[in-house]
Design an enzyme around this catalytic site. Structure first.
Site, short mmCIF file in Angstrom:
data_model
loop_
_atom_site.label_atom_id
_atom_site.label_comp_id
_atom_site.label_asym_id
_atom_site.label_seq_id
_atom_site.Cartn_x
_atom_site.Cartn_y
_atom_site.Cartn_z
N LYS A 12 -0.46 1.97 9.28
CA LYS A 12 -1.88 2.29 9.51
C LYS A 12 -2.73 1.63 8.44
CE LYS A 12 -2.44 5.19 5.85
NZ LYS A 12 -3.25 4.87 4.67
N ASP A 139 -0.25 12.14 6.45
CA ASP A 139 -0.36 10.97 7.33
C ASP A 139 0.67 10.97 8.46
OD1 ASP A 139 -2.33 10.09 5.61
OD2 ASP A 139 -1.16 8.44 4.77
P1 ATP Z 1 0.32 6.35 2.07
O1 ATP Z 1 -0.39 5.18 2.65
O2 ATP Z 1 0.71 7.39 3.08
O3 ATP Z 1 -0.34 6.92 0.86
P2 ATP Z 1 2.15 4.41 1.01
O4 ATP Z 1 2.26 3.51 2.19
O5 ATP Z 1 1.26 3.99 -0.10
O6 ATP Z 1 1.73 5.84 1.53
P3 ATP Z 1 5.00 4.75 1.07
O7 ATP Z 1 5.46 3.42 1.55
O8 ATP Z 1 5.00 5.86 2.04
O9 ATP Z 1 3.56 4.66 0.38
O10 ATP Z 1 5.90 5.11 -0.20
C1 ATP Z 1 5.54 6.00 -1.22
C2 ATP Z 1 6.81 6.41 -1.99
O11 ATP Z 1 7.57 7.29 -1.15
C3 ATP Z 1 7.73 5.24 -2.30
O12 ATP Z 1 7.50 4.79 -3.60
C4 ATP Z 1 9.14 5.82 -2.12
O13 ATP Z 1 9.73 6.10 -3.35
C5 ATP Z 1 8.97 7.12 -1.36
N1 ATP Z 1 9.63 7.15 -0.03
C6 ATP Z 1 10.36 8.15 0.49
N2 ATP Z 1 10.77 7.86 1.73
C7 ATP Z 1 10.31 6.64 2.03
C8 ATP Z 1 10.42 5.81 3.16
N3 ATP Z 1 11.10 6.17 4.25
N4 ATP Z 1 9.80 4.62 3.12
C9 ATP Z 1 9.08 4.26 2.02
N5 ATP Z 1 8.97 4.99 0.92
C10 ATP Z 1 9.57 6.19 0.90
#
Ligand code: ATP
Length: 306
Positions: A12, A139
């Site tokens: 997203k 989210d």
């Molecule tokens: P958001 O946009 O919802 O704030 P994001 O995209 O910035 O999230 P994610 O990729 O969801 O961040 O990852 C955040 C942290 O969650 C990572 O640093 C990782 O350690 C942990 N994590 C746990 N499960 C997962 C997963 N399936 N994929 C990615 N990261 C994960």
């Protein structure tokens, strides 16, 4: 019933992210217009003798391959709700940048809910899945739903937003991620410095009517002008190099630029698919990001492929 289920789930971008004050529960009140784009993770669910996780893709090393993975937590929670021991192997093929502000972990959680539901024949009502999703993270409900939706509350109370066509984006992926809590913390700190308060005296945020109208009519130029992200100053404060990425995209002809969610991925709106392909190529060689991908949307949420 098939013994293996593969689910595709999109990333997203928040085309509007209006952040209100901190609530008593520590979350911020949000008006978040989520937009699902065609950058995908795939989660494959296979019966196993215990719950295990494996991860593939460029950023795989940054993702926990154990029960702390959000996809594993989703399997545990769904199983607990329906009295099923979650004996599955979850294989995650990551195309969504990790810790990139594109809800990659939430996407995997939504995909695991849909995949386990299909594998176990749970037949959970969409409303029941959405409730479990909201327990996993703000989210996650949107990753189930896809399309475009306004998220209120802490982002989990969704109302679908009608759209009048396909929009063409480019996403510039940074080296290394940003922690979402750290970016919210920086947002509060900058607001406190500003003399304002990060707490309850901020108005409850609302969706921008000009942005909703641009989405409804499919007007990319108007959408580009209406993009907004209250977390952008905080992301730029923590990662000043993102200013150069945003400038490179604007200089190369993007009709709208913003940091995606909590960053550090930067999003660029273009007028059509060829422009997106050209901008992605320009950004990839600009030296201001690790790589850049074109992606169109809106696209559906977590979907069983086979
Ligand atoms: P958001 O946009 O919802 O704030 P994001 O995209 O910035 O999230 P994610 O990729 O969801 O961040 O990852 C955040 C942290 O969650 C990572 O640093 C990782 O350690 C942990 N994590 C746990 N499960 C997962 C997963 N399936 N994929 C990615 N990261 C994960």
């Amino acid at each position: 019933m098939s013994s293996t289920i593969t689910v595709r789930v999109p990333a997203k971008v928040n085309v509007q992210l209006a952040v209100g004050g901190r609530r008593a529960d520590g979350f911020h009140g949000l008006a978040s217009v989520f937009f699902a784009v065609g950058l995908y993770d795939e989660v494959t669910v296979t019966p196993s003798d215990r719950l295990t996780v494996s991860v593939a893709g460029a950023d795989a090393a940054a993702v926990p391959a154990d029960r702390s993975n959000l996809a594993a937590r989703a399997a545990v929670l769904l199983g607990a709700r329906y009295g099923i021991t979650p004996e599955v192997h979850l294989h995650i093929d990551k195309g969504i940048p990790v810790a990139g502000g594109m809800a990659g972990g939430s996407a995997d959680a939504a995909a695991a809910l849909v995949g386990c539901d299909a594998l176990w024949g749970t037949g959970a009502h969409p409303a029941a899945l959405a409730e479990i999703a909201a327990e996993l993270g703000s989210d996650v409900p949107f990753s189930l739903l896809g399309g475009v939706a306004l998220g209120e509350g802490r982002g989990e109370l969704l109302t679908p937003v009608p759209t009048g066509g396909t929009f063409h984006w480019v996403f510039a992926v940074a080296d290394g991620g940003l922690s979402t809590p750290a970016v919210y913390g920086e947002c509060d700190r900058l607001r406190d410095l500003d003399g304002g308060s990060a707490d309850t005296d901020l108005p409850v945020p609302t969706a921008d009517p000009a942005l909703l109208e641009a989405l409804r009519t499919g007007d990319a130029t108007a959408l580009g002008a209406a993009l907004s992200n209250d977390l952008q100053p905080a992301a730029l404060s923590l990662r000043p190099a993102l200013a150069a990425t945003l400038r490179a995209g604007a200089d190369a002809g993007a009709i709208g630029t913003l940091v995606s969610g909590s960053g550090p991925t930067c999003a660029f709106l273009t007028k059509d698919a060829p422009s997106a392909a050209a901008l992605a190529a320009t950004l990839t060689t600009s030296g201001t990001c690790r790589t850049a991908h074109p992606a169109a949307g809106p696209v559906p949420g977590a979907t069983v492929l086979y």
